[in-house]
Design an enzyme around this catalytic site. Structure first.
Site, PDB file in Angstrom:
ATOM      1  CG  HIS A  55      -0.452   0.321   2.505  1.00  0.00           C
ATOM      2  ND1 HIS A  55      -0.184  -0.632   3.460  1.00  0.00           N
ATOM      3  CD2 HIS A  55      -0.125   1.511   3.076  1.00  0.00           C
ATOM      4  CE1 HIS A  55       0.270  -0.057   4.558  1.00  0.00           C
ATOM      5  NE2 HIS A  55       0.328   1.244   4.346  1.00  0.00           N
ATOM      6  CG  ASP A  94       0.139  -4.007   3.005  1.00  0.00           C
ATOM      7  OD1 ASP A  94       0.301  -3.420   1.919  1.00  0.00           O
ATOM      8  OD2 ASP A  94       0.084  -3.403   4.102  1.00  0.00           O
ATOM      9  CB  SER A 119       3.009   1.812   6.118  1.00  0.00           C
ATOM     10  OG  SER A 119       1.823   2.085   6.798  1.00  0.00           O
TER      11      SER A 119
END
Length: 245
Positions: A55, A86, A161
């Site tokens: 992402h 992911d 992230s």
């Protein structure tokens, strides 16, 4: 130091030049594009491969990487990505100075110390990596395990992230993916749950790297390290990932 007026003007001009370079890196790197968002990542091979989240790079026209020790972003290429897990692996165009090692075998328990290292948003993106201590909250939970995740107690923010989760000896045990949505959880359960991160398990990460034949290393021989040494170790292999559109 007392300087002349001419020297003071030279210093001022130099500072302005540096500020302009930092505020508008896009013109030199990818003409016509701007860095619209960023995340974290870390080097896993001496050939310049990095791991991050899908992402973080999904929808980007171009991707860049800035290692902690570097002064600027350089181009990177997306080698492969997996939306359900992911994960994404990139190839950096610059020189790799340090590579992370994975903990093998992985034997984590609830309460074990971990640390998250990356470039979280604290109003602005952290220019230097931020080191946050936490602990394992849930490792053998069946639902999380089937999803390829485990939970930690740590202050996870946007920008973390794709960053590494390390144990108390500096080995990679997982990759940051998300944090618990506190309002949504309160609405569903009536409990206020804060600072809970969802981490991609190391077995999913290694399986992903194997799919793309990315070389990586791991062992379990280091002693427990203090926080300053841990941060220095992680600082060397962590990078900021830029998404350009």
């Amino acid at each position: 130091e007392v300087v002349s007026d001419d020297r003071a003007q030279e210093i001022k001009a130099s500072r302005i030049r540096r500020a302009k370079e930092k505020m508008s890196p896009g013109r030199a790197l990818y003409p016509g594009l701007k860095m619209r968002s960023s995340g974290s990542g870390f080097f896993v091979s001496e050939e310049g491969h990095l791991l991050t989240n899908d992402h973080v790079i999904n929808g980007c026209q171009k991707v860049s990487v800035k290692p902690s020790s570097a002064r600027k972003h350089l181009p990177a290429t997306v080698i492969g990505a997996d939306k359900p897990d992911d994960l994404a692996v990139l190839k950096y165009s610059g020189r790799t100075t340090a590579v992370a090692k994975f903990r093998k075998p992985l034997n984590m328990r609830v309460g074990d110390k971990i640390a998250v290292v990356g470039h979280p948003l604290h109003g602005l993106v952290a220019i230097k990596p931020i080191f946050v201590i936490g602990k394992v909250r849930a490792f053998q939970d069946e639902k999380l395990r089937r999803w390829g995740r485990f939970a930690i107690d740590a202050d996870i923010r946007r920008g973390n992230s794709g960053g590494p989760v390390i144990d108390d000896r500096g080995y990679i045990v997982g990759v940051v993916s998300a944090k618990i949505n506190t309002p949504a959880m309160f609405e569903r359960t009536g409990e206020v749950l804060r600072d809970i991160g969802l981490i991609i398990r190391q077995d999913r990460v290694l399986r992903f790297l194997d799919r793309f034949s990315i070389a990586y290393s791991g062992d379990d021989r280091r002693p427990v390290l203090d926080d300053k040494v841990l941060f220095g170790l992680a600082h060397a292999f962590v990078a900021r990932i830029g998404c350009w559109k």
